[in-house]
Design a protein around this motif. Structure first.
Motif, PDB file in Angstrom:
ATOM      1  N   PHE A 144       0.822  -1.136   0.130  1.00 58.05           N
ATOM      2  CA  PHE A 144       0.046   0.086  -0.030  1.00 58.05           C
ATOM      3  C   PHE A 144       0.914   1.226   0.138  1.00 58.05           C
ATOM      4  N   THR A 145       1.844   1.111   0.549  1.00 62.05           N
ATOM      5  CA  THR A 145       3.184   2.240   0.536  1.00 62.05           C
ATOM      6  C   THR A 145       3.378   2.569  -0.966  1.00 62.05           C
ATOM      7  N   TYR A 146       3.722   1.385  -1.596  1.00 59.75           N
ATOM      8  CA  TYR A 146       4.116   1.614  -3.020  1.00 59.75           C
ATOM      9  C   TYR A 146       2.773   2.012  -3.801  1.00 59.75           C
ATOM     10  N   GLY A 147       1.743   1.476  -3.735  1.00 57.26           N
ATOM     11  CA  GLY A 147       0.473   1.815  -4.457  1.00 57.26           C
ATOM     12  C   GLY A 147       0.166   3.558  -4.225  1.00 57.26           C
ATOM     13  N   GLY A 148       0.416   3.742  -2.832  1.00 59.43           N
ATOM     14  CA  GLY A 148       0.104   5.305  -2.558  1.00 59.43           C
ATOM     15  C   GLY A 148       1.240   6.242  -3.489  1.00 59.43           C
ATOM     16  N   PHE A 149       2.504   5.875  -3.269  1.00 53.93           N
ATOM     17  CA  PHE A 149       3.642   6.343  -3.879  1.00 53.93           C
ATOM     18  C   PHE A 149       3.113   6.777  -5.602  1.00 53.93           C
ATOM     19  N   LYS A 150       2.482   5.585  -5.991  1.00 58.29           N
ATOM     20  CA  LYS A 150       2.124   5.663  -7.488  1.00 58.29           C
ATOM     21  C   LYS A 150       0.706   6.215  -7.704  1.00 58.29           C
ATOM     22  N   ASN A 151       0.237   6.778  -6.696  1.00 60.64           N
ATOM     23  CA  ASN A 151      -1.261   7.187  -6.523  1.00 60.64           C
ATOM     24  C   ASN A 151      -2.497   6.338  -6.999  1.00 60.64           C
ATOM     25  N   ARG A 152      -2.027   4.830  -6.915  1.00 61.59           N
ATOM     26  CA  ARG A 152      -3.028   3.869  -7.337  1.00 61.59           C
ATOM     27  C   ARG A 152      -4.109   3.858  -6.443  1.00 61.59           C
ATOM     28  N   GLU A 153      -5.164   3.226  -6.913  1.00 58.81           N
ATOM     29  CA  GLU A 153      -6.548   2.894  -6.226  1.00 58.81           C
ATOM     30  C   GLU A 153      -6.244   1.882  -5.221  1.00 58.81           C
ATOM     31  N   LEU A 154      -6.917   1.804  -3.967  1.00 58.04           N
ATOM     32  CA  LEU A 154      -6.881   0.570  -3.330  1.00 58.04           C
ATOM     33  C   LEU A 154      -7.272  -0.581  -3.843  1.00 58.04           C
ATOM     34  N   TYR A 155      -8.318  -0.463  -4.468  1.00 55.59           N
ATOM     35  CA  TYR A 155      -8.978  -1.722  -5.029  1.00 55.59           C
ATOM     36  C   TYR A 155     -10.086  -1.035  -5.714  1.00 55.59           C
ATOM     37  N   ASN A 156     -10.306  -1.993  -6.734  1.00 59.35           N
ATOM     38  CA  ASN A 156     -11.563  -1.368  -7.949  1.00 59.35           C
ATOM     39  C   ASN A 156     -11.858  -2.779  -8.475  1.00 59.35           C
ATOM     40  N   PRO A 157     -13.275  -3.019  -8.070  1.00 61.45           N
ATOM     41  CA  PRO A 157     -13.877  -4.366  -8.490  1.00 61.45           C
ATOM     42  C   PRO A 157     -14.047  -4.394 -10.090  1.00 61.45           C
ATOM     43  N   GLU A 158     -13.963  -3.191 -10.691  1.00 61.25           N
ATOM     44  CA  GLU A 158     -14.007  -3.429 -12.206  1.00 61.25           C
ATOM     45  C   GLU A 158     -12.596  -3.723 -12.775  1.00 61.25           C
ATOM     46  N   ILE A 159     -11.504  -3.615 -12.208  1.00 64.34           N
ATOM     47  CA  ILE A 159     -10.409  -4.043 -12.723  1.00 64.34           C
ATOM     48  C   ILE A 159      -9.730  -5.226 -12.085  1.00 64.34           C
ATOM     49  N   SER A 173       1.627  -1.188 -15.423  1.00 63.33           N
ATOM     50  CA  SER A 173       0.122  -0.931 -15.276  1.00 63.33           C
ATOM     51  C   SER A 173      -0.212  -0.325 -14.177  1.00 63.33           C
ATOM     52  N   GLU A 174      -1.441   0.303 -14.336  1.00 62.80           N
ATOM     53  CA  GLU A 174      -1.904   1.356 -13.156  1.00 62.80           C
ATOM     54  C   GLU A 174      -2.987   0.621 -12.501  1.00 62.80           C
ATOM     55  N   ALA A 175      -2.884  -0.897 -12.339  1.00 60.95           N
ATOM     56  CA  ALA A 175      -3.752  -1.460 -11.338  1.00 60.95           C
ATOM     57  C   ALA A 175      -3.884  -1.136 -10.043  1.00 60.95           C
ATOM     58  N   PRO A 176      -4.986  -1.310  -9.595  1.00 62.07           N
ATOM     59  CA  PRO A 176      -5.313  -1.020  -7.975  1.00 62.07           C
ATOM     60  C   PRO A 176      -4.065  -1.940  -7.035  1.00 62.07           C
ATOM     61  N   THR A 177      -3.846  -1.607  -6.000  1.00 62.67           N
ATOM     62  CA  THR A 177      -2.974  -2.145  -5.310  1.00 62.67           C
ATOM     63  C   THR A 177      -3.470  -3.650  -4.690  1.00 62.67           C
ATOM     64  N   ILE A 178      -4.749  -3.676  -4.503  1.00 65.83           N
ATOM     65  CA  ILE A 178      -5.100  -4.993  -4.053  1.00 65.83           C
ATOM     66  C   ILE A 178      -4.951  -6.135  -5.316  1.00 65.83           C
ATOM     67  N   ASN A 179      -4.792  -5.895  -6.646  1.00 66.58           N
ATOM     68  CA  ASN A 179      -4.486  -6.767  -7.707  1.00 66.58           C
ATOM     69  C   ASN A 179      -2.895  -7.256  -7.344  1.00 66.58           C
ATOM     70  N   HIS A 180      -2.237  -6.538  -6.807  1.00 69.97           N
ATOM     71  CA  HIS A 180      -0.797  -6.867  -6.678  1.00 69.97           C
ATOM     72  C   HIS A 180      -0.666  -8.209  -5.650  1.00 69.97           C
ATOM     73  N   PHE A 181      -1.667  -8.327  -4.960  1.00 69.99           N
ATOM     74  CA  PHE A 181      -1.772  -9.372  -4.336  1.00 69.99           C
ATOM     75  C   PHE A 181      -1.869 -10.810  -4.856  1.00 69.99           C
TER      76      PHE A 181
END
Ligand code: ADP
Ligand code: NI
Length: 223
Positions: A144-159, A173-181
Motif C-alpha cells: 500500500f505504500t508503493y501503491g500510494g506513492f504511485k497514486n493507485r486506487e486501493l481496490y477497484n472491483p471493475e479492474i 500497469s496502473e492496476a489497484p494495489t489489491i491486484n498486486h496480491f
C-alpha cells in the motif's frame, strides 16, 4: 589501494552495517535500512536450518538493495559494483565478493525475467529472506505504500487482476494495489527455496488471505 588488515567476521559485518545505513539514508520506506534489517534477520533465522555459509548470507542480505536499479535508470550493475568496491575496501577475498555479487544480481529484475540463472544455497536463503518481507503484515504495508506513492486506487472491483504478466508490463500497469496480491504476493509462497522459509511464508500467506477476506467484507459494507 592499500589492502586492509584481515578483521574478524563480526567486525566486518558491523562495518557493512555502517556502510549500508549510510548508503540508504533517505531511501524510500520499501527499501530503507529497516527493510535491510528485516531481511538480514530473516536470513539469519533461515540459515540456522540450512547448510550454508552464514558470513556470505549476512553480507549478501545487507548489501542486496544498496542501489535499486529502479532508481538508477535501470542499470542493474550499479548494485553489484558498489557492493564489490565496498567489500574489497574491507579486505574480503575475491571469491566471496564474486559470490555475493552473483547473489545480488540474481535478486534483480533481469533475474525475475529468467535472464540470469545462478544457484547456491546462500542465494536461496537470501532470496527467501527478501521474499518474506514482501508478504504478511509487512508485505501488505509495503504494497500500500508503493501503491500510494504511485497514486493507485486501493481496490477497484471493475479492474480484475492480470495474471501471468511479466514484471515489465506489470510495473507499467496502473492496476489497484489489491491486484498486486494476486499478481505477486500470493504467488511467493510456492516459490520458496528453503524449508524454514516455506514454513514462515505459509503463516504469512494465511494472514494475507484473512486480511483480504476482511477487506472485501468491509468494502461490501458487511459486518
Ligand atoms: P523487492 O525489492 O522486494 O524485490 P520491488 O522492488 O518490486 O520488490 O517492490 C518493493 C515493494 O513494493 C514490495 O513489497 C512489493 O510488493 C511492492 N510493490 C512492487 N510493485 C508493486 C505494485 N505494482 N503494487 C503494489 N506494491 C508493489
Ligand atoms: Ni529487498
Amino acid at each position: 589501494v592499500k589492502e586492509s588488515p584481515k578483521l574478524p567476521n563480526r567486525e566486518l559485518i558491523s562495518q557493512t552495517v555502517q556502510f549500508v545505513k549510510q548508503t540508504l539514508q533517505g531511501a524510500e520506506s520499501g527499501h530503507d535500512w529497516w527493510h535491510i534489517q528485516r531481511v538480514w534477520n530473516n536470513a539469519i533465522l533461515i540459515s540456522n536450518t540450512e547448510q550454508a555459509d552464514t558470513f556470505i548470507i549476512e553480507l549478501a542480505a545487507l548489501l542486496h538493495d544498496i542501489a535499486d536499479s529502479k532508481f538508477h535508470d535501470g542499470d542493474e550493475e550499479i548494485g553489484p559494483q558498489k557492493a564489490g568496491e565496498f567489500l574489497k575496501s574491507i579486505g574480503i577475498e575475491d571469491s566471496i565478493i564474486i559470490h555475493i555479487q552473483r547473489i545480488i544480481r540474481n535478486m534483480s529484475f533481469k533475474a525475475s525475467l529468467g535472464q540470469i540463472d545462478f544457484h547456491s544455497k546462500e542465494m536461496e536463503v537470501v532470496q527467501d529472506a527478501d521474499r518474506l518481507d514482501a508478504i504478511g503484515a509487512i508485505g501488505i504495508a509495503r504494497a500500500f505504500t508503493y501503491g500510494g506513492f504511485k497514486n493507485r486506487e486501493l481496490y477497484n472491483p471493475e479492474i480484475p487482476p492480470a495474471l501471468n504478466m511479466n514484471k515489465e508490463e506489470y510495473k507499467k500497469s496502473e492496476a489497484p494495489t489489491i491486484n498486486h496480491f494476486y499478481e505477486k504476493l500470493l504467488l511467493l509462497k510456492d516459490k520458496m527455496n528453503t524449508e524454514t522459509g516455506l514454513r514462515i511464508a505459509e503463516e504469512r500467506h494465511q494472514f494475507m488471505l484473512t486480511y483480504l477476506e476482511q477487506f472485501y467484507n468491509e468494502w461490501n459494507g458487511e459486518q
